[in-house]
Write a protein that holds these residues in place. Sequence first.
Motif, PDB file in Angstrom:
ATOM      1  N   THR A 252      95.963 -23.631 148.663  1.00  0.00           N
ATOM      2  CA  THR A 252      96.095 -21.873 149.108  1.00  0.00           C
ATOM      3  C   THR A 252      95.053 -21.223 148.547  1.00  0.00           C
ATOM      4  OG1 THR A 252      97.518 -19.874 149.755  1.00  0.00           O
ATOM      5  CG2 THR A 252      97.882 -21.672 147.434  1.00  0.00           C
ATOM      6  N   ALA A 253      94.995 -20.062 148.504  1.00  0.00           N
ATOM      7  CA  ALA A 253      93.834 -19.552 148.760  1.00  0.00           C
ATOM      8  C   ALA A 253      93.778 -18.753 146.424  1.00  0.00           C
ATOM      9  CB  ALA A 253      93.593 -17.994 149.021  1.00  0.00           C
ATOM     10  N   ASP A 254      95.221 -19.509 146.270  1.00  0.00           N
ATOM     11  CA  ASP A 254      95.358 -18.937 144.990  1.00  0.00           C
ATOM     12  C   ASP A 254      94.644 -19.613 143.717  1.00  0.00           C
ATOM     13  OD1 ASP A 254      97.341 -18.211 142.454  1.00  0.00           O
ATOM     14  OD2 ASP A 254      98.842 -17.929 144.089  1.00  0.00           O
ATOM     15  N   CYS A 255      95.365 -19.723 143.030  1.00  0.00           N
ATOM     16  CA  CYS A 255      94.295 -20.347 141.534  1.00  0.00           C
ATOM     17  C   CYS A 255      95.012 -21.540 141.217  1.00  0.00           C
ATOM     18  CB  CYS A 255      94.266 -19.259 140.291  1.00  0.00           C
ATOM     19  SG  CYS A 255      95.680 -18.651 139.668  1.00  0.00           S
ATOM     20  N   TYR A 256      95.548 -21.960 141.792  1.00  0.00           N
ATOM     21  CA  TYR A 256      96.332 -23.913 141.015  1.00  0.00           C
ATOM     22  C   TYR A 256      95.183 -24.693 141.862  1.00  0.00           C
ATOM     23  CZ  TYR A 256     100.841 -20.863 140.907  1.00  0.00           C
ATOM     24  OH  TYR A 256     101.645 -19.704 141.359  1.00  0.00           O
ATOM     25  N   ALA A 257      94.622 -24.683 142.285  1.00  0.00           N
ATOM     26  CA  ALA A 257      93.346 -26.051 142.801  1.00  0.00           C
ATOM     27  C   ALA A 257      92.203 -25.613 141.358  1.00  0.00           C
ATOM     28  CB  ALA A 257      93.291 -26.056 143.730  1.00  0.00           C
ATOM     29  N   LEU A 258      91.930 -24.683 141.462  1.00  0.00           N
ATOM     30  CA  LEU A 258      91.258 -24.613 140.421  1.00  0.00           C
ATOM     31  C   LEU A 258      90.733 -24.522 139.028  1.00  0.00           C
ATOM     32  CD1 LEU A 258      87.548 -23.031 139.684  1.00  0.00           C
ATOM     33  CD2 LEU A 258      89.283 -20.950 140.307  1.00  0.00           C
ATOM     34  N   ALA A 259      91.826 -24.054 138.633  1.00  0.00           N
ATOM     35  CA  ALA A 259      92.508 -24.074 137.449  1.00  0.00           C
ATOM     36  C   ALA A 259      93.168 -25.364 137.253  1.00  0.00           C
ATOM     37  CB  ALA A 259      93.862 -23.138 136.925  1.00  0.00           C
ATOM     38  N   ALA A 260      93.591 -26.377 137.982  1.00  0.00           N
ATOM     39  CA  ALA A 260      93.329 -27.989 138.077  1.00  0.00           C
ATOM     40  C   ALA A 260      92.259 -28.147 137.401  1.00  0.00           C
ATOM     41  CB  ALA A 260      94.517 -28.145 139.120  1.00  0.00           C
ATOM     42  N   ALA A 261      91.107 -28.381 139.026  1.00  0.00           N
ATOM     43  CA  ALA A 261      90.707 -28.805 138.532  1.00  0.00           C
ATOM     44  C   ALA A 261      89.352 -28.919 137.335  1.00  0.00           C
ATOM     45  CB  ALA A 261      89.372 -28.564 139.809  1.00  0.00           C
ATOM     46  N   LEU A 262      89.519 -27.671 136.784  1.00  0.00           N
ATOM     47  CA  LEU A 262      88.356 -27.300 135.706  1.00  0.00           C
ATOM     48  C   LEU A 262      89.647 -27.839 134.137  1.00  0.00           C
ATOM     49  CD1 LEU A 262      88.465 -23.180 136.245  1.00  0.00           C
ATOM     50  CD2 LEU A 262      86.404 -25.240 135.640  1.00  0.00           C
ATOM     51  N   GLY A 263      90.802 -27.678 134.013  1.00  0.00           N
ATOM     52  CA  GLY A 263      91.686 -28.944 133.549  1.00  0.00           C
ATOM     53  C   GLY A 263      91.352 -30.376 133.343  1.00  0.00           C
ATOM     54  N   GLY A 264      92.064 -30.621 134.459  1.00  0.00           N
ATOM     55  CA  GLY A 264      90.922 -32.044 134.913  1.00  0.00           C
ATOM     56  C   GLY A 264      90.121 -32.371 134.121  1.00  0.00           C
ATOM     57  N   VAL A 265      88.815 -31.671 134.960  1.00  0.00           N
ATOM     58  CA  VAL A 265      87.586 -32.119 133.568  1.00  0.00           C
ATOM     59  C   VAL A 265      87.222 -31.620 132.236  1.00  0.00           C
ATOM     60  CG1 VAL A 265      85.465 -31.579 134.154  1.00  0.00           C
ATOM     61  CG2 VAL A 265      86.577 -31.826 135.765  1.00  0.00           C
ATOM     62  N   ALA A 266      88.091 -30.380 131.786  1.00  0.00           N
ATOM     63  CA  ALA A 266      88.031 -30.171 130.274  1.00  0.00           C
ATOM     64  C   ALA A 266      88.905 -31.462 129.717  1.00  0.00           C
ATOM     65  CB  ALA A 266      88.598 -28.774 130.091  1.00  0.00           C
ATOM     66  N   PHE A 267      90.297 -32.207 129.851  1.00  0.00           N
ATOM     67  CA  PHE A 267      90.620 -33.447 128.918  1.00  0.00           C
ATOM     68  C   PHE A 267      90.095 -34.447 129.274  1.00  0.00           C
ATOM     69  CE2 PHE A 267      94.877 -30.428 129.783  1.00  0.00           C
ATOM     70  CZ  PHE A 267      94.893 -30.690 128.226  1.00  0.00           C
ATOM     71  N   TRP A 268      89.213 -35.343 130.725  1.00  0.00           N
ATOM     72  CA  TRP A 268      88.352 -35.723 130.280  1.00  0.00           C
ATOM     73  C   TRP A 268      87.489 -35.781 129.596  1.00  0.00           C
ATOM     74  CZ3 TRP A 268      83.249 -36.206 131.581  1.00  0.00           C
ATOM     75  CH2 TRP A 268      82.645 -37.329 132.003  1.00  0.00           C
ATOM     76  N   ALA A 269      87.185 -34.434 129.573  1.00  0.00           N
ATOM     77  CA  ALA A 269      85.916 -33.934 128.540  1.00  0.00           C
ATOM     78  C   ALA A 269      86.063 -34.371 127.206  1.00  0.00           C
ATOM     79  CB  ALA A 269      85.039 -32.922 128.775  1.00  0.00           C
ATOM     80  N   VAL A 270      87.229 -33.681 127.202  1.00  0.00           N
ATOM     81  CA  VAL A 270      87.946 -34.392 125.039  1.00  0.00           C
ATOM     82  C   VAL A 270      88.156 -35.244 125.004  1.00  0.00           C
ATOM     83  CG1 VAL A 270      89.985 -33.799 123.856  1.00  0.00           C
ATOM     84  CG2 VAL A 270      89.328 -32.189 125.080  1.00  0.00           C
ATOM     85  N   ALA A 271      89.069 -36.448 126.331  1.00  0.00           N
ATOM     86  CA  ALA A 271      88.161 -37.712 125.629  1.00  0.00           C
ATOM     87  C   ALA A 271      87.445 -38.548 125.127  1.00  0.00           C
ATOM     88  CB  ALA A 271      89.663 -38.161 126.995  1.00  0.00           C
ATOM     89  N   LYS A 272      86.300 -37.661 126.449  1.00  0.00           N
ATOM     90  CA  LYS A 272      84.941 -38.484 126.018  1.00  0.00           C
ATOM     91  C   LYS A 272      84.189 -37.658 124.910  1.00  0.00           C
ATOM     92  CE  LYS A 272      84.802 -40.618 129.454  1.00  0.00           C
ATOM     93  NZ  LYS A 272      84.218 -42.677 128.958  1.00  0.00           N
ATOM     94  N   GLU A 273      84.780 -36.394 124.014  1.00  0.00           N
ATOM     95  CA  GLU A 273      84.223 -35.723 122.830  1.00  0.00           C
ATOM     96  C   GLU A 273      83.332 -35.429 123.616  1.00  0.00           C
ATOM     97  OE1 GLU A 273      83.668 -38.779 119.607  1.00  0.00           O
ATOM     98  OE2 GLU A 273      85.841 -39.530 119.852  1.00  0.00           O
ATOM     99  N   ARG A 274      83.193 -34.768 124.413  1.00  0.00           N
ATOM    100  CA  ARG A 274      82.034 -33.963 125.167  1.00  0.00           C
ATOM    101  C   ARG A 274      82.611 -32.300 124.785  1.00  0.00           C
ATOM    102  NH1 ARG A 274      79.893 -37.360 130.722  1.00  0.00           N
ATOM    103  NH2 ARG A 274      79.642 -39.467 129.295  1.00  0.00           N
ATOM    104  N   ALA A 275      82.092 -31.523 123.956  1.00  0.00           N
ATOM    105  CA  ALA A 275      83.237 -30.780 123.579  1.00  0.00           C
ATOM    106  C   ALA A 275      82.398 -29.258 124.320  1.00  0.00           C
ATOM    107  CB  ALA A 275      82.473 -29.950 121.982  1.00  0.00           C
ATOM    108  N   GLY A 276      80.111 -29.493 124.818  1.00  0.00           N
ATOM    109  CA  GLY A 276      80.198 -28.044 125.522  1.00  0.00           C
ATOM    110  C   GLY A 276      80.585 -28.672 126.679  1.00  0.00           C
ATOM    111  N   VAL A 277      81.047 -29.305 127.429  1.00  0.00           N
ATOM    112  CA  VAL A 277      81.098 -29.598 128.628  1.00  0.00           C
ATOM    113  C   VAL A 277      83.127 -29.001 128.772  1.00  0.00           C
ATOM    114  CG1 VAL A 277      82.146 -30.762 130.970  1.00  0.00           C
ATOM    115  CG2 VAL A 277      80.546 -31.977 129.136  1.00  0.00           C
TER     116      VAL A 277
END
Length: 302
Positions: free
Chosen positions: A150-175
């Motif tokens: 749906t046009a809500d923010c859920y998918a956007l926030a979930a995608a951003l959060g997924g990328v962010a936690f992957w970047a945390v695991a890879k220690e990529r603070a800039g991402v």
Amino acid sequence: MSSPEPSLSRTERLTLGILALAGVLLRLPWALLSPTPWDDDALYYQSIADNIVAGRGAVTDTVFILSAPPASLPAPADLYWMPLPSRVIVPLTAAFGELGGPLTSALLGALLGPLAWALARTVPGISRQTATLAGVMAILGGYHLRLLATADCYALAAALGGVAFWAVAKERAGVVAACAVGLILARSDGVLMVAALAAGLSLRGAVGVLAAGGATAGLWTLRTYLVGGADALAAKGIAGRALEYRLLFDGTPLPSSTIGDRIARVGQAMMSALPGYWGLATLALFAPLVLWGAWQIRDQAW
């Protein structure tokens, strides 16, 4: 100097492609069969995107909080909610009209399977099969499958959060910092996610992420004040104090609430959800997976 990461094998690339395709196919029916937003938040974001596409600018034609209505309509957009969800759906809205919002979310939601696979693979000892299972669970979406198309923010926030936690695991603070900015602009409660992300980083990385998130939140609050004045900030306060969603729409003054009231309300909401969503998910899905996992490591003494 860290060693370069190994490239994905052909099988792994195929797995990621299948997970992404399956995610799209699961969400497209929701997007295509019910293009008109089914809840008020999604309708709010879609209407702003429609106005941008029509050349009217980022304005809204709706009154979201009856206790603090705008002086006139159309009013400047994003005085109550955050700006990013309505902006990311503009390109596909320009191409497909009202389908733009659901289609954008369907594509973003389809990223969750590959992201879950990639995140699982950062855990030492996790097999490809287990990572694939994580991807399949993320594709299914559970109770949120409809919301992720749906046009809500859920998918956007979930995608951003997924990328962010992957970047945390890879220690990529800039991402992580870039995702933190996106999360702040995607959801009013994005600050909670930013704090969780910072907790997984080194002190230097955490400071950078918190600074990026704090600066974004501060600048957006300043923008809200400059555009909408003190009344706009007061309206956001009303939204934050409401113990029940319906109170935003009945136009009556909100009762005062304490931290204890809020905790009690969360408990009531969880209890009402247990028989349905949580009970079904726990008994039908997670319990068998836990038993299967325990059987897999049955030879370990602990």
